[in-house]
Design an enzyme around this catalytic site. Sequence first.
Site, PDB file in Angstrom:
ATOM      1  N   LEU A  75       0.804  -1.218   0.000  1.00 38.82           N
ATOM      2  CA  LEU A  75       0.000   0.000   0.000  1.00 38.82           C
ATOM      3  C   LEU A  75       0.842   1.275   0.000  1.00 38.82           C
ATOM      4  CD1 LEU A  75      -2.758  -1.163   2.496  1.00 38.82           C
ATOM      5  CD2 LEU A  75      -2.762  -1.275  -0.006  1.00 38.82           C
ATOM      6  N   CYS A  76       2.110   1.135  -0.304  1.00 39.43           N
ATOM      7  CA  CYS A  76       3.037   2.267  -0.332  1.00 39.43           C
ATOM      8  C   CYS A  76       2.975   2.937  -1.711  1.00 39.43           C
ATOM      9  CB  CYS A  76       4.437   1.739  -0.045  1.00 39.43           C
ATOM     10  SG  CYS A  76       5.574   2.972   0.519  1.00 39.43           S
ATOM     11  N   HIS A  77       2.904   4.264  -1.717  1.00 39.89           N
ATOM     12  CA  HIS A  77       2.855   4.997  -2.981  1.00 39.89           C
ATOM     13  C   HIS A  77       4.215   4.970  -3.679  1.00 39.89           C
ATOM     14  CE1 HIS A  77      -0.535   6.767  -0.774  1.00 39.89           C
ATOM     15  NE2 HIS A  77      -1.066   6.978  -1.967  1.00 39.89           N
ATOM     16  N   MET A 113       8.939   5.015   4.848  1.00 39.25           N
ATOM     17  CA  MET A 113       9.035   3.616   4.409  1.00 39.25           C
ATOM     18  C   MET A 113      10.254   3.405   3.521  1.00 39.25           C
ATOM     19  SD  MET A 113       6.730   2.198   6.094  1.00 39.25           S
ATOM     20  CE  MET A 113       7.049   0.580   5.438  1.00 39.25           C
ATOM     21  N   GLU A 114      10.564   4.390   2.689  1.00 33.02           N
ATOM     22  CA  GLU A 114      11.737   4.284   1.823  1.00 33.02           C
ATOM     23  C   GLU A 114      13.028   4.282   2.647  1.00 33.02           C
ATOM     24  OE1 GLU A 114       8.330   5.249  -0.622  1.00 33.02           O
ATOM     25  OE2 GLU A 114       9.029   6.073   1.270  1.00 33.02           O
ATOM     26  N   ASP A 128      24.191 -11.073   3.737  1.00 25.74           N
ATOM     27  CA  ASP A 128      24.389 -11.950   2.580  1.00 25.74           C
ATOM     28  C   ASP A 128      25.863 -12.081   2.221  1.00 25.74           C
ATOM     29  OD1 ASP A 128      23.567 -13.491   0.211  1.00 25.74           O
ATOM     30  OD2 ASP A 128      24.283 -11.725  -0.880  1.00 25.74           O
TER      31      ASP A 128
END
Length: 159
Positions: A75-77, A113-114, A128
Site C-alpha cells: 500500500l506504499c505509494h 518507508m523508503e 548476505d
Amino acid sequence: MSGLTHFDAAGHAHMVDVGGKQETQRIAVARGTIRMLPATFELIRDGKAKKGDVLGVARIAAIQGAKRTADLIPLCHPLALTRVAVDFELDDALPGVHCIAQVETFGRTGVEMEALTAVQVGLLTVYDMCKAVDRGMVIGDVSVTEKRGGKSGDWKAQA
C-alpha cells in the site's frame, strides 16, 4: 479502526488518497544495526571479505531498496525520490555496523518507508555477503529517527 489510515470504514485495506495533499519537501532518516562476530567485523573493516567491498555493495543495495519500496510494500505509494544518502558506521564495541539512510522527495506523502527499506536492504546485504563466515549475525534496532515536512510537521526520536 479510525486511527489507521490504510483501512476504510468496513475494515478493508486500501491505498490512501493523497491527491488533495499539498506537495512539500519530505525527508526521513532511519537507522539500524547488524551485530556480528569480531572476526567478521575485522573482515569488513579491513576490506578482506571474499565477496568484495561489503559496505560499498550494501550502500548500492540500500539505495536500490529505497527506490523499489513501492514494489515491496503493497500500500506504499511509488515516489520520485530526489535524494537517497546511505552511510555506515563501524562500531568496535558491538562489534557491528550501523546503517543510516536519509531519503528525500518533494511530494504529497512521506518517505519513512523508503528510509526504513533502505536500512533493511543495506543490512541484509551485509548479512548476505558475510554469511559464509558468520551465520549468527543479528539485524536489529531498525527505526525512523527523524522525519520532516508534510501536514504533521517535523518529528525527531528521543535520544
